[in-house]
Write an enzyme that holds these catalytic residues in place. Structure first.
Site, PDB file in Angstrom:
ATOM      1  N   LYS A  54    -134.207  -0.948 -46.103  1.00  0.00           N
ATOM      2  CA  LYS A  54    -133.338  -1.633 -47.068  1.00  0.00           C
ATOM      3  C   LYS A  54    -133.970  -2.951 -47.494  1.00  0.00           C
ATOM      4  CE  LYS A  54    -129.160   0.559 -45.390  1.00  0.00           C
ATOM      5  NZ  LYS A  54    -128.127   0.597 -44.355  1.00  0.00           N
ATOM      6  N   GLN A  98    -124.655  -3.239 -40.803  1.00  0.00           N
ATOM      7  CA  GLN A  98    -125.160  -1.927 -40.387  1.00  0.00           C
ATOM      8  C   GLN A  98    -124.265  -1.342 -39.288  1.00  0.00           C
ATOM      9  OE1 GLN A  98    -127.968  -0.299 -41.789  1.00  0.00           O
ATOM     10  NE2 GLN A  98    -127.200   1.413 -40.592  1.00  0.00           N
ATOM     11  N   ASP A 121    -121.146  -1.903 -49.563  1.00  0.00           N
ATOM     12  CA  ASP A 121    -120.998  -0.603 -48.901  1.00  0.00           C
ATOM     13  C   ASP A 121    -119.697   0.076 -49.324  1.00  0.00           C
ATOM     14  OD1 ASP A 121    -122.850   0.684 -47.382  1.00  0.00           O
ATOM     15  OD2 ASP A 121    -122.388  -0.370 -45.509  1.00  0.00           O
TER      16      ASP A 121
END
Ligand code: NAP
Length: 300
Positions: A54, A98, A121
């Site tokens: 990422k 994460q 997200d």
């Protein structure tokens, strides 16, 4: 019939190129650099790889990347304090925590502490509610990537019969909401679904998000249907050497490819699109934060 392979790697490269073009415009015309902060707690090897990828791709598209790596035993309060700092940092337009988080941390509490406008997200309860009620939201990256590939391959999805296998909060449910918004006729199947093969055979599109290696077989697929395989499963591959593994999806590729009209491979299908959509969401968040037009084709 042999299915067309939907090349997620090439598709993701195209999305990243579009993101990079928007980033260049934001810099040139507005002196704004979109920024993505990624928070990793602990040293889970798979999570470390995801975070590294990422960060690399964020920088490659011209954005600013902020990585925060915390010890596995970081107290929840410290993590919440970091989220608060990132929420208030004008250089940060997107925040990703994460998953999975360690057991001593309440994941829902942490995800809901992220400013919904920076929730790239799409897991904050506000974004979940906005998506579920058909309002402008931040769509979760994996289903957003699937939607982009489906729109590209099928054109209009209106009226098409679709089965999603899996009802998780990160894939199945948001996929349902995105497809319903595109006027698909959507069925969500799960572990209690009766006669799953027959349910799948009725669908023009099957999205598999089960987490069970190669569960969906070719004879479950309607001839000519589109198959989107979200699954990422590791199987032992002794033929490659001792202790080696190989990645497979939730669909049995060899039999599905003979029946489907189009299919995403694993690896090289949905996976690369997930990070590309994270970058797309970050540019979208940056444009919204600055009252600028959103990039076309990169949002839901
Ligand atoms: P999850 O939270 O474990 O959910 C799995 C879903 O599958 C559940 O709804 C479960 O039903 C259903 N299920 C399990 N066994 C079943 C069976 N025998 N028949 C029918 N349904 C069954 O998984 P997830 O997080 O959605 O992930 C699904 C897969 O996608 C995994 O392989 C994961 O690694 C992969 N994934 C890939 C990406 C990517 O970027 N490509 C991103 C996220 C996830 P119940 O609800 O009834 O238990």
């Amino acid at each position: 019939m042999t299915a067309k392979i939907i090349d997620g790697k090439a598709f993701a490269a195209d999305v990243r190129a579009q993101v990079a073009a928007h980033v260049a415009r934001l810099k040139d015309e507005h002196s704004i650099t979109p920024g993505l902060a990624v928070v990793l707690v602990g040293e889970d090897p798979a999570s470390q790889v995801y975070v590294r990828n990422k960060g690399r791709q964020t920088i490659e598209t011209g954005m600013a990347s902020f990585e925060h790596k915390l010890d596995i035993d970081t107290p929840e309060a410290d993590l919440l304090a970091l989220i608060d700092r990132l929420n208030n940092d004008p250089a940060v337009h997107g925040i990703l925590v994460q998953l999975p988080l360690p057991d001593h941390v309440d994941s829902a509490l942490v995800l809901n502490a992220i400013d919904p406008a920076k929730d790239v997200d799409g897991f904050h309860i506000s974004n979940v509610g906005l998506l579920g009620t058909g309002q402008k939201s931040m769509a979760p990256c994996t289903p957003l990537g699937c939607l982009m590939m489906l729109r590209d391959h099928n054109g209009s999805l209106s009226g098409i019969t679709e089965v999603i296998v899996g009802r998780s909060n990160i894939v199945g449910k948001p996929m349902f909401n995105l497809l319903l918004r595109d006027s698909c006729t959507v069925t969500v199947a799960h572990s209690r679904t009766v006669d799953l093969p027959a349910v799948c055979r009725a669908a023009d599109i099957v999205v598999a998000a089960v987490g069970r290696p190669e569960m969906i077989r070719g004879d479950w697929i309607k001839p000519g249907a589109t198959v989107i395989d979200v699954g990422i499963n590791r199987l032992p591959a002794p033929e490659r050497g001792e202790g080696k593994t190989r990645l497979v999806g939730d669909c049995h590729f060899a039999s599905c490819v003979e029946v489907a009209g189009a299919i995403t491979p694993v690896p090289g299908g949905v996976g690369p699109m997930t990070i590309a959509c994270l970058l797309a969401n970050t540019v979208t968040a940056c444009c919204r934060a600055n009252g600028l037009d959103e990039p076309e084709g990169l949002t839901a």
